[in-house]
Structures are given as structure tokens and as C-alpha cells.
Write an enzyme that holds these catalytic residues in place. Structure first.
Site, PDB file in Angstrom:
ATOM      1  N   GLY D 127      94.065 -73.354 -58.679  1.00 37.98           N
ATOM      2  CA  GLY D 127      92.959 -74.150 -58.284  1.00 37.98           C
ATOM      3  C   GLY D 127      91.919 -73.373 -57.576  1.00 37.98           C
ATOM      4  CB  SER D 129      86.780 -72.642 -61.074  1.00 36.42           C
ATOM      5  OG  SER D 129      86.713 -70.821 -61.170  1.00 36.42           O
ATOM      6  CD  GLU D 244      99.406 -58.184 -64.649  1.00 35.61           C
ATOM      7  OE1 GLU D 244      99.014 -57.037 -65.256  1.00 35.61           O
ATOM      8  OE2 GLU D 244     100.285 -58.960 -65.133  1.00 35.61           O
ATOM      9  CD  GLU D 385      77.274 -61.638 -67.946  1.00 40.70           C
ATOM     10  OE1 GLU D 385      78.195 -62.499 -67.263  1.00 40.70           O
ATOM     11  OE2 GLU D 385      77.190 -61.210 -68.929  1.00 40.70           O
TER      12      GLU D 385
END
Lengths: 382, 398, 382, 398
Positions: D127, D129, D244, D385
Site C-alpha cells: 500500500g 501509491s 532488487e 520518466e
């Protein structure tokens, strides 16, 4: 698996890097280019002294038995310096051909002279309509006693005008484009019937056109009368070397561009603070790192003995280097703006060099076609 | 909607095609086709031929030698000229300073300069860019101080194309150092023979000598050489840069390059076939042809729209002409280099050597230099980055 | 030359645009999609009322004799609405085939029914291994008295499950992939031996698989026993129509993206203020305007009678539309971020539609190959 | 330098290859190969098989079930796993929350959670975003107020992958509303069965149901579920996101896709030839293969460098892994769609229909949905981006 350099490799790298840093600044290079030979004989002597000319030969022949990695170390540094001296032609091509395709006696006689800086070589393989096909040989070699008589012409022989001897292909048998019947000969450019015309190349190096009009080659100078597979191996090694050189040149373009972005101001701030230019610099970095990886791959695979696996790997590397260099080079010019277009500034010279490297021994799309024709790099599911 | 040309338009096109291919010397057109540089004489010769027919300055007011052509005619004129490898009229004269003088100069100035400019009796160059002001033109620092009936000019211009050929230079100069950036700039005409002007060539990476630095050291310029009003030069510069939106795509030029590429690809071999039969090569070329066809259609949309728009307004599609046009031109130089193959390597620009015979096929000599040189088309005249900034604001409202 | 619409064209455009604006908002469309047919019969009636179903037919047949430009006007608007009703299948494909390939009597009998909204059509031309080759037909038509007996199967027949009649190709002679011997037949999907299975497509439209097991076709339903050139012309018109539809869809993706960039805030400012996103929006605009230009070119060239010139032009348009739409669509999703990935939001639906349009009648690279094979668009020097 | 694997490395690779291809059920691996979604049971089954061998959590501390593998071994493990189309261990468990608990949790928390997490007895989701905070994670607003020995959580998370499968969720929550953005955030573990939690699926454009909104309405969370210290959650999140780095390129996965594309291209025809003999198709594929090979070499350079770098430092080349890896994965889905041809059109995700027989070849069904779905790989987990922003600053110093 281990990407670390060995102690010897580290020492080699240090000495070549030091040579480039000390002797091959951009302004120094401009002077060397104005020498009558198109390069600086004093630099040739220094390269000799460091011992780089013996790279491919065993120590018994005055060399140090370097392989793909050692070649890459030297050539990447030379790419950073845009070295003008005929190292690639003499050592990588010439030395490689001697080592792989010449009789042992010839190798034994000539290698020490190459290693000692006494014998400069060049390799003629391009003909007017051959494009990038090493088997497309129309120059003829007619058996004549124990030797041969050559007729034909070789084009764009890199550093052919500096060479003391020219190695070149001529057809001893078979039809044009046949793989069999391609001999490798050594010609003295001052012999009767040999005409040589030297000229500068787009990237500030030198090349020559060689024409052969009933040129007699003695038995001792016939290196091999059926040499294509061996020549291909040497060319693969040469391509790997060019890949490393291109990476060196690309690294400098990247560094110059970042430096420029950090110092050049427009609209009251360094242009490197503009997000668009930041992202495009990142894409240049991606191109550079991918190219560096493939140059490494090529360096290692240049020694592979299975010819198809080797050639596929080398082709893949040439594709990556060609594409990365075009992208990175064009962007480097674009991000510099006007100054990048000028001959006084360094970046254009690196751009020209990598552009010519793409033209040597087959451009990116030619190698892509070869790779595709042979099934690509990754197998079908196991 | 009818995308066919009218009978009158076709007649005009045929007339233009015939004229460009017969009136302009073959020797000059061959140089354009090969990408060789033109001499000053070549450029003046071509322009005078055009001017004799009234075709050097079609975009000027009719009273000063312009043509009252429809936008479609202007398009056909440019397209045929470029396809015929005819040199365009000297842009500094006909697209830049001429229209500015015609619009903002006084009668005296018009009489003095316009006929001579149209006929290339004066060869102009442009003094806008400065070392510190690339894309940020308004930050220019070359200074003109009014002293009596003269301006005293000090400073430096850069990237001045063909200054070595020029009789006169039109300059942006700062006349009010106290004013904010875009104010305080004036538009001044300066005779290149005035004492205190030094031209230093800048060699470009292709070996070309098109561009220069121009230094001004206490150069005295008669005040009557001021165009329009003092400190209004920025407006005139914007007017100048806003002209010639459509020619900028250089579609006709790219068509000529494609024709050339196909011609040469029939002469070069890839394996047993001429390159023109190589599927992969043809597909790469066809991909550019598609973009070029689309660009031509885009240009025609803009052209056809022009008469309906208020003066000064633009069709949004016009904004993409330079962006896309520059990329296509550059891609075609890549393909030309690919056609030539290994023979791109010899460097044999004539001024470099001793006029030895050419190495390799003649058409090979300019392939690489043209590729190098054409990197400029996305840099000069407002880089493609600046173009995108402008479009994002003006068209997309971002 | 004149890009202005005629008065009739302007009126057509106004009425279609109004229909889309009023009736085809994204939320309205969601509802239509949930109807049992997969589209809204009431919308079909409205399309009928506006008179769009008669587009290709002469007024004596209940139509208004529209050509490429009229088709483009309708289809671009339908692209903006992502119209679900079987207009393309019935009018552009079905109507086109009747007009170009059917006997006059058949056209006279059926066109008024199509124009009146009473007869929905579909066109079966894809087979399991035919990919995009219209000549690759293995479905057989065996002569039987005055009619034929059909055996085989047709795949991915667009709106085949809504169609009252299926037009389809079957081989009356020649070998698989021969250009000669391809007949065009009309089959009632409820006839004995016809099996039909409808399903949704990725873009929310419908299609069907049709299998033919000894299906008898009477002489009256044999539209043409050797029809490939005519079919190709209709397919070219259909491609031009799809190009216009794609432009409509691309315009909406562009508008949605700009709207999002102006309203969505991150790091305390509208994301449209970030230079990178500005430049990428400009490149989307370039893609869109180039596509719009080529859709126009296709609309005009669809009526060209020289088949090679016509097909080259149409292929060029399909290439441009395919490439522009892929670029613009991918960027539209990317610039939206997560919300762009969802099914609730509109942009993904437009993206899926343009992706499927690329698949219809040959993808961009297939058409590029055709164009290249036929010498490209621009001639050699005059 | 020796780019050959050592004898020990080869033995390990062969062992891994054998294990992944024999121990993991064929039915599960076939779904991965086809791009079909896995069920919750599939994922748990696979993970338990791995965990039984100690291979579910190789990156964890050895005392909690990790392996003391060299970076090369980790690479080989991932590469073989992906090439065998074996599902990776549940990332939320093994790469995300597990390492955070192992590093920052207290002993009690470790004992309570780590073994269950390794064995997928707990299925975790993430949890992070929120609707207002896409790329700007630090602007999150979900609030946790301390009330006695509980936190009361209110707010909303979005893009919560596989929340519908999850037993627990690890959340970033704002515990100090007065603090500046990145301060005042805590890392909280929440049982999904707690009253007040609502999960609402978000259907993605491919028809998939991977992601969700998760709503918290006065959800009571025991204070002992706080990881580490209050208001230090941002540090833990950065630690988590920094893990990772190498697996992220998904080279093995792309290799498996290429193998699949070649397999299918032998079955599909373009004209008279199978597609696998079509030169243009092969060149397009080869172009991606070259980039993938380069990426693999880049990854190996990074891997081989890891042991020499200080903990927490990165090889600059590592920064390109996600950027390039995501583009390659996306390109391969385009090629897969191209192989399939017209049969990409039928939409036949099973949950949508009535289990009718498949239309067209079975492998066609997922081609388009996979293309649509893979657009996410350049968006989720820090969009490309944002990656470029970070690289420009951190690596290029711009």
C-alpha cells in the site's frame, strides 16, 4: 565469471591510458594530423616503446600474447585519443593476418619487426563493387612458377600509404564471390606494377587506393592460397577492436556533452538544468552502456573457435555499436548546438570517427541481416 | 474538396518546371544535386536569371517586384525549383532583409536597397546570433551607440553564413543597454567594407566554410541605415523569422534527394544485385518516402489554408513543418551514405587538396560531408528543441 | 487544388459530428456495449435516419453517392466516438462490394435495403493461414448447376454475428494464392451448413467465425466468380476509411492527454509544465498531423483507377497511420500513467481500437513491404 | 577478466535449470509462458516448492532462510527461473516486506512474520501509491493516528496489485501531519481482515484484474504492527525500493519470450513461408535480441561489481537496467502480436465468457492483452520518466 582485469591487464591499461592522457590531448592531436605522414612518427615510436605493437604475438616473437581483452583495452584508450598512427592497420589487421594466416616462417621473420616498429602493414580487401563482402574478390592471382602474378585493384586500404607492406586478397581460383580460392599475398608497394595513392579519410586518418598491374609475388610472399576462413577470423578480431575504439570515442562524446550542459548557460541557467536535455543525456548513457557491454562481449567472443557462433556474436556487437554510436553521436552534436558543428571543437571529430567505424567491415544493418539469417542470438525454447 | 491541381495550376507548374530546367545552367544544378558548395558567382548568376523573369522575389510587394501568386503557386514554384536542383534565391536577400525593408523601411531606403537586393547586386548576410546567445537570441550584446548622425558598433556576431561573400550585413544591435532584453534592440544595415569589420571563417566538421565570426570594432554606421524605429528591432526580427513558414520543410529538395538515391542505388551493388533491388534498403527508403508524402500533404494543407487565415496567424499544422522536414532531410543523408558504402571514407573536398583525380565514384565524395553538414538543419534557425518549446506553448497551450 | 469542404460535405460533417457529440459520449458508449448485440440498435436507427447508410450508393438506390472524402468525414467522427454499430462492415465493406463487384440487379435489389437499415452485411476474407493475403483462399466453391457449393471457413469476420448476409470469398478455380479464380458469394448465415460463432474483439467490437459445410449458394447470390481486383479496390476504400477512423481516435487521445497534462498535478504543479512532457506532446502532435495528412491522401486516392498507383498510395497511408497511431497511442498511455491503464478511463479504449486497426487488412510493415516492392512513392529523377 | 562461468557456477546453473523445470508443475509454467494470469493457489504452490528447498528467499539473511549466494549465483537463479517460465516468488513477500522486516523489525516481529512470509502462509500486498500521489510518492495522505496502543488508519491506496489475494498489506501512512513531506511517514503492517478495509478492483484495459483500490475507514491497527520507528517509514521505503536492482531487467523473462516468438513464428505463415523464414521479421527480432544480449552483459557487469561496492552504492550501469529492460519487454509483446496476425482480434479472457472453445490458435488469445498490459512496465514502480530524472541527477550530475 569475473569481470576484473588481471594484474597484467591492469598494468597494460594504466600505461595506455597514461599515454593517451599525456600525449593525445585534442590540441596535440591537431598537430600530429598536420605532420606530412598524417600522423606523428614520434608517437609511433612511443607506442613501440610501450610495447603495444607486439600485442598479438607470443613473447618469443617480441610480443606479449594479448587476446581480445588486451586488444580492447588498447583500442578503447585509442578511441578516447582518436589515435592517428597506423596501429589498427599494422597490428590488429596485419599482425592478426600474420598470426592466423601466414606460414610459421613468415610469422617468425616478420612479427619481431612489427613488434619493433620497423614494419608497418595494411590490409587491402575492398574492391569497387565488393561493398562489405570479403569473398567478393575480382583481383586475380595467376600462378607463375613458384609465385603468382597479381592484377586488379584494392580500394580504401586503411593506412595503405604508410605501410611498408600491403597484405591483400586475390583470387587464386573459383568464381567471383566463391568462398574458396581466395589467396592472401604480401606486396611491396614499391614493386614494379604497384601504384599507390594515399589520401585523408573523413575522420582525419589515412587510406590509399592500390592498383596492381602484373605484379609478381615471390613464393615467400604468398601467405596463403586459400585463406578466407582465417581472414574472417582476423576481421572478426578487427571488428571487436573497432567496437572497443568506438566505445572510447563515445565515452568522450558523452563526457564532452555533460561538461557542456553543465557550463553553457542560456536563458540565465545552465542548459543541463532543462529536463529535456537531462532525459536525452540519460538515453545517451543507455546507448553508451549497452555499447560498452557489447564491446566486451565482442572482445571475448573474438577468440571463439566455432566460426558461426563467433561471427554472430561479432555481428551483434557491430549492430549495437553502430546504432548506439549513431544515436549518441547525433545527440552529442545536437545538444552542443552550433559549437558542435565546428571543426575546432572536439566532439565533431569523434562523431566522424564513429561514423566511419560503422562503415568499416559492414554497417549495422548489414550485420543485422547476417545475424538474422543465422537465427539470431537466442535459441528456441529448450 | 478537390486535391487535384486546377488547369491553371498545372499550366503554371509546367511553366516553372520548364523554366528551372532550361534557364538555369546545368553546371550549377549539377552542383546542387551533388551537394557541392556553390560559388558566389553561381549564386548571383542563378538569382539574376530568376530576377530577370521576376521570379527571384515572388513574396515581395508587387510594386517592388513581387508576384501576386496564390499560395498554391508559391508552393509549386518552390517545389519545382527544388526538384530541379535549382539554387533558391539568396535567402538573406529575398526572404529575410528584403521583406523587412519593404515592410518597415522608408521610401528612400526601399529605393536604395530593394532593386539591388532583388538582383543580388548586393549580397547580404545576417548578423543575429552571438557567442553568448544561441537559442536565447534576445540576450545579444553587440552595442550600437548613437553619436551624432552615426552609430558606433562594437561587438561580435557568430554563425554568420556566407559572410565571406557578403557586401552588406543586417544586424540586430543593442541601442538601449538599460532596457529589458527584447526592448532596446535595433535593426541596422551595415556595409561590410566599413573599417573595423573583421570576418573570421569557422570551419565546420565536414570541412565546409559556410559560417563565420564577424567582429565589429568601433564601426561607424550612418544613422540612415537604421531600419524603421530605434529599439523596435525585435519586432522586425520576429516578422523576419515568421516569414517563409512553408518553404522550410524543403519537400522539393527531399524529393530530389530521393530521386538521386534511387539513381545511385541502381549503380551500387549489394552482393549480386544492385542495391535498388535489395528489399531491406527499399523498405528503409520507402519509410522515409511515406513521411515525406505526409509532410507534403501537410504543407499543402497549410498552403491552402493560408489565404483564409488572418495575416500573421498560422495553421497549427505549419508548426510541424520544420521539425519533420529537418528529420527527413537528415535521414536521407544517412541513406545516401549507405548507398555509397566504403567509398564514403576518402575525404576529397577540393580546397583541401591539389586537384587530384577523384577516388572512387564521383557521387561518393559529398556523401559523408553532407551527412555531417546536415546535422545543422536541426540546430540552426531555432533548434528543434526551441521549436518544440514554442509549439508546446503556442499550439498545445502547455 | 482546394482543401475546403463543399457545402454538402460541410453539412454531412456537421450532422455526423453532432450525432457523435450528442449520442456517443464515453459513458453512453459503455452502456451501448452492454447491449446483447454488443451495440445499440437505437443508434443504428439514428445512423439510418441521418442517412449515412446510403453513403456509397447513387440517389436512385436510396443513397447520396458519397466518395472517399465523404467516407472520411463519417469515419473520422466515428473514430472519435468509437462507434460500435456495424457501419464499417455493412456500408464500407458490404456496400462497397455490392457497388463494385455485384451484378446490377443484385445491387439494385439490396442497396435500398442497406440504405434503409434493413440489411446488415459483413465480409469474410481471412482464413486460418492467409494472414493479410486476399488471394490466399482455400475455401472452395464447386459449381453445382447454376449455383455453387461452398466448403471451408472464414475467420475474424468483423461484425459477422450481426450480419443478415455474409459476403465471402471462395475459390472457383486456380491454386491457393492464385489471383484468378476468386469468387465473391453471399451467404445467409441461417442456411443449412453455415455455422457462425460471434465473439467480442479486443477493442469492444464484435466479430465471428464462419464455417461452411456444403453450403449451397443459388445463382442469384453469386456476386462474381472472379472478383479479386474489384475486392482489392473495395479493400483499399475500406483501408482509407479505417485511416480516417484512426485519425479520429488519435485526435481524442491527443486531446485527453493534453487535458490530463493541464489538470493533473504532481510535485505541486501541473505535469504539463514539465518540459519533457511538453516535448513529447509535440511529437505526438507531429504524429497526428502526419497521419491526418495521409488519411486525406488515402481518401482521395481510394478513387484512383490505376490499381498500382491506388494500392501504393493506400499502403503508404496505412504505414503512416500504423506508425503514428502506435507512437501516439503508447505515449498517450505513458503520459497518463496508471489511470491510462484502466478500463474505466477512455484513453485505453482508443488505444485498443487503433491497435486493432493496424491489424486489419495488413499491418504497417506488411504495407511498407508492398510499397517498397513497387518502387516507393517518388520517381527517379525526371 | 574471464567471462566464462566457473565450474562451480555451471554446476549451480545446471542444478537450478533442472530444479525449475522438474519441481514446478508444468501446468503452472505453461500459464506463465502463455501470459495467462496465475491463480492465488498457483502462486502459493510454486512459492512453497521453492521455500521447501530454501530457494524462495535467497536474498534474505541466512538466519531467516536466506542463501549466502554470490551475485553470479543470484543472477543464474533468476535467469534460469525466468527462462523456465517458473513464477518468481511473490515479490511483495520476498523482495519487499520480508527484507524490510528482517532489517528494521524487532525480534518479535521477525519471528511472527518472516517464516510465514517466506512460505506464503501470508500473502502480502503493498500500500504505497495514492490517487493524488503517483510519481510523487511523498505527497501521500493516508493518515494513521496513534490512539493508545492502536493506530487509527483512514485514507485510500490505489494500484494495489493483487490486493484481492492478500492476507496482509504493508502501508506507508502519515503519522505526523505537521512534518515536511518525507518526514512524518511510517511503515505499518495491516491485516486485510480488519474491519473498515474495502477492496475495489480496477479493471485494466486488457481486461485484467490485477490492481485495486484499497479504502481504510477507521481501521484499527495494533501499535506493535509498526515497523521500526515512527516517522521513519520513508527510509524503510527507500531501502525497499533500492533492493532488487538486477532482477528488474527481467532478462530471463525476455529470453523466454524470444524463444516463444520463434516457436510460434514457425507455425504461422506469411505467404508461402513460415514467418520464421521471413527476413524482415527475423531482422526486427534480431534487433531486439542484440539489445537484450547487451542488457544481459550490462546486468552481468553490475552483478560482478556488486561484491566490490560498498553496501548501498550502485554501479552506474545498474541505472539503465529498468529503463532498457522495460522497453525490450514491451517490444517483444509487439512482435508476439505481429506473429499472431489477425487472430489477435478475438477477445476471450475466460472470466469474461462462458468457457466456450477457443477461437483461433490457443497461443493467440493472450497476445493483444499482453501487449496492452505490458504498457504498465514503463509506468509502475517509478515511471521511466522518473527513472530518467533520477539518473540525470544521481549519475550524470545534471
Amino acid at each position: 565469471m569475473d569481470f576484473d582485469l588481471s594484474e597484467d591487464q591492469r598494468l597494460l591499461k594504466e600505461s595506455v591510458d597514461r599515454f593517451i592522457t599525456d600525449q593525445y590531448g585534442f590540441e596535440q592531436r591537431k598537430k600530429y594530423m598536420r605532420e606530412p605522414a598524417g600522423y606523428n612518427p614520434a608517437m609511433w615510436d612511443q607506442i613501440t616503446e610501450i610495447g603495444l605493437l607486439g600485442l598479438p604475438f607470443e613473447d618469443t616473437l617480441g610480443g606479449f600474447g594479448g587476446g581480445g581483452v588486451e586488444t580492447a583495452i588498447v583500442m578503447e584508450a585509442f578511441g578516447r585519443g582518436l589515435v592517428l598512427e597506423p596501429y589498427f592497420a599494422t597490428v590488429i589487421l596485419g599482425g592478426g593476418l600474420l598470426r592466423r594466416a601466414a606460414p610459421e616462417a613468415t610469422l617468425g621473420a616478420l612479427a619481431p619487426r612489427v613488434a619493433g616498429g620497423k614494419l608497418k602493414l595494411a590490409f587491402g580487401h575492398v574492391e569497387r563493387h565488393s561493398r562489405y563482402d570479403l569473398a567478393d574478390v575480382t583481383t586475380t592471382a595467376r600462378k607463375d612458377g613458384s609465385g603468382y602474378v597479381l592484377n586488379g585493384a584494392k580500394s580504401v586500404v586503411i593506412h595503405g600509404d604508410a605501410a611498408d607492406k600491403i597484405l591483400l586478397t586475390a583470387r587464386t581460383g573459383g568464381e567471383r564471390r566463391d568462398r574458396a580460392g581466395i589467396g592472401l599475398f604480401m606486396v611491396d608497394p614499391t614493386s614494379p606494377g604497384v601504384a599507390r595513392r594515399g589520401y585523408p579519410t573523413q575522420d582525419g586518418l589515412r587510406a590509399a587506393e592500390i592498383t596492381l598491374d602484373n605484379v609478381r609475388v615471390s613464393a615467400g610472399d604468398v601467405l596463403n592460397d586459400n585463406a578466407l576462413p582465417l581472414i574472417e577470423h582476423v576481421v572478426d578480431e578487427a571488428i571487436a577492436a573497432l567496437c572497443a575504439e568506438a566505445v572510447g570515442a563515445m565515452q568522450v562524446m558523452q563526457d564532452l556533452t555533460l561538461e557542456y550542459l553543465k557550463t553553457r548557460k542560456q536563458f540565465g541557467r545552465p542548459i543541463g538544468s532543462f529536463q529535456v536535455l537531462q532525459h536525452r543525456s540519460v538515453d545517451m548513457l543507455v546507448a553508451l552502456e549497452q555499447a560498452r557491454s557489447m564491446a566486451l562481449f565482442a572482445a571475448v567472443m573474438a577468440e571463439e573457435t566455432n566460426p558461426i557462433e563467433r561471427r554472430k556474436a561479432i555481428s551483434a556487437a557491430k549492430v549495437q555499436i553502430g546504432r548506439s554510436a549513431r544515436h549518441l553521436g547525433q545527440e552529442a552534436i545536437q545538444l552542443h548546438g552550433g559549437i558542435g558543428m565546428t571543426n575546432e571543437y572536439a566532439v565533431g571529430h569523434y562523431f566522424k570517427r564513429v561514423t566511419m567505424i560503422d562503415q568499416m567491415f559492414g554497417d549495422a544493418d548489414t550485420h543485422l541481416a547476417f545475424l538474422a539469417r543465422h537465427g539470431g542470438l537466442f535459441g528456441r525454447a529448450a | 474538396m478537390d486535391l487535384n491541381f486546377t488547369k491553371e495550376e498545372i499550366a503554371f507548374r509546367d511553366e516553372a518546371r520548364h523554366f528551372f530546367r532550361t534557364a538555369i545552367p546545368e553546371s550549377i544544378r549539377a552542383k546542387v544535386a551533388e551537394g557541392e558548395g556553390l560559388t558566389r558567382d553561381d549564386m548571383i548568376t542563378a538569382q539574376r536569371i530568376l530576377n530577370a523573369r521576376g521570379w527571384a522575389t515572388p513574396n515581395w510587394p508587387v510594386e517592388w517586384g513581387g508576384q501576386d501568386w496564390s499560395p498554391v503557386q508559391v508552393y509549386l514554384y518552390q517545389d519545382e525549383m527544388q526538384q530541379a536542383n535549382c539554387p533558391s534565391p539568396i535567402a538573406f536577400n529575398t526572404s529575410m532583409v528584403g521583406p523587412v525593408i519593404a515592410q518597415f523601411g522608408n521610401e528612400e531606403m526601399k529605393r536604395r536597397f530593394l532593386p539591388a537586393t532583388a538582383n543580388a547586386d548586393i549580397f547580404w548576410c545576417q548578423g543575429f546570433s552571438e557567442p553568448g546567445s544561441g537559442s536565447d537570441l534576445a540576450s545579444l550584446r553587440t552595442k550600437a551607440e548613437r553619436k551624432g548622425d552615426k552609430y558606433i558598433v562594437n561587438g561580435q556576431k557568430i554563425w554568420t553564413t556566407l559572410a565571406q561573400y557578403a557586401d552588406w550585413i543586417f544586424c540586430l544591435v543593442r541601442t538601449d543597454p538599460a532596457a529589458k532584453q527584447q526592448e532596446g534592440i535595433s535593426f541596422l544595415l551595415i556595409d561590410m567594407k566599413t573599417p573595423g569589420i573583421t570576418v573570421r571563417p569557422i570551419v565546420t566538421m565536414d570541412g565546409g566554410r559556410e559560417v563565420n565570426e564577424v567582429f565589429f570594432d568601433n564601426v561607424e554606421v550612418p544613422a540612415e541605415n537604421l531600419v524603421g524605429r530605434e529599439n523596435k528591432g525585435w519586432d522586425y526580427a520576429k516578422f523576419l523569422l515568421g516569414n517563409e513558414r512553408t518553404g522550410i520543410a524543403r519537400v522539393g529538395n527531399s524529393k530530389a534527394k530521393i530521386a538521386r538515391i534511387k539513381e545511385l542505388a541502381a549503380l551500387e551493388f549489394a552482393g549480386e544485385q544492385p542495391l535498388i533491388q535489395n528489399a531491406r534498403f527499399l523498405e528503409k527508403l520507402a519509410a522515409v518516402e511515406v513521411e515525406l508524402k505526409a509532410l507534403e500533404m501537410t504543407q499543402l494543407r497549410v498552403v491552402s489554408d493560408e489565404r483564409k487565415l488572418e495575416k500573421g496567424k498560422q495553421n497549427p499544422a505549419s508548426s510541424i513543418l520544420k521539425l519533420k522536414g529537418s528529420v527527413i532531410q537528415q535521414q536521407l543523408t544517412e541513406l545516401l551514405m549507405e548507398v555509397v558504402g566504403p567509398y564514403v571514407m576518402p575525404y576529397q573536398r577540393e580546397f583541401d587538396g591539389k586537384n587530384e583525380p577523384i577516388v572512387g565514384p564521383e557521387y561518393a565524395t559529398e556523401a559523408a560531408p553532407m551527412y555531417f553538414n546536415y546535422r545543422k538543419v536541426s540546430i540552426y534557425g531555432g533548434s528543434n528543441e526551441i521549436q518544440r518549446n514554442i509549439i508546446a506553448k503556442a499550439i498545445l497551450g502547455l
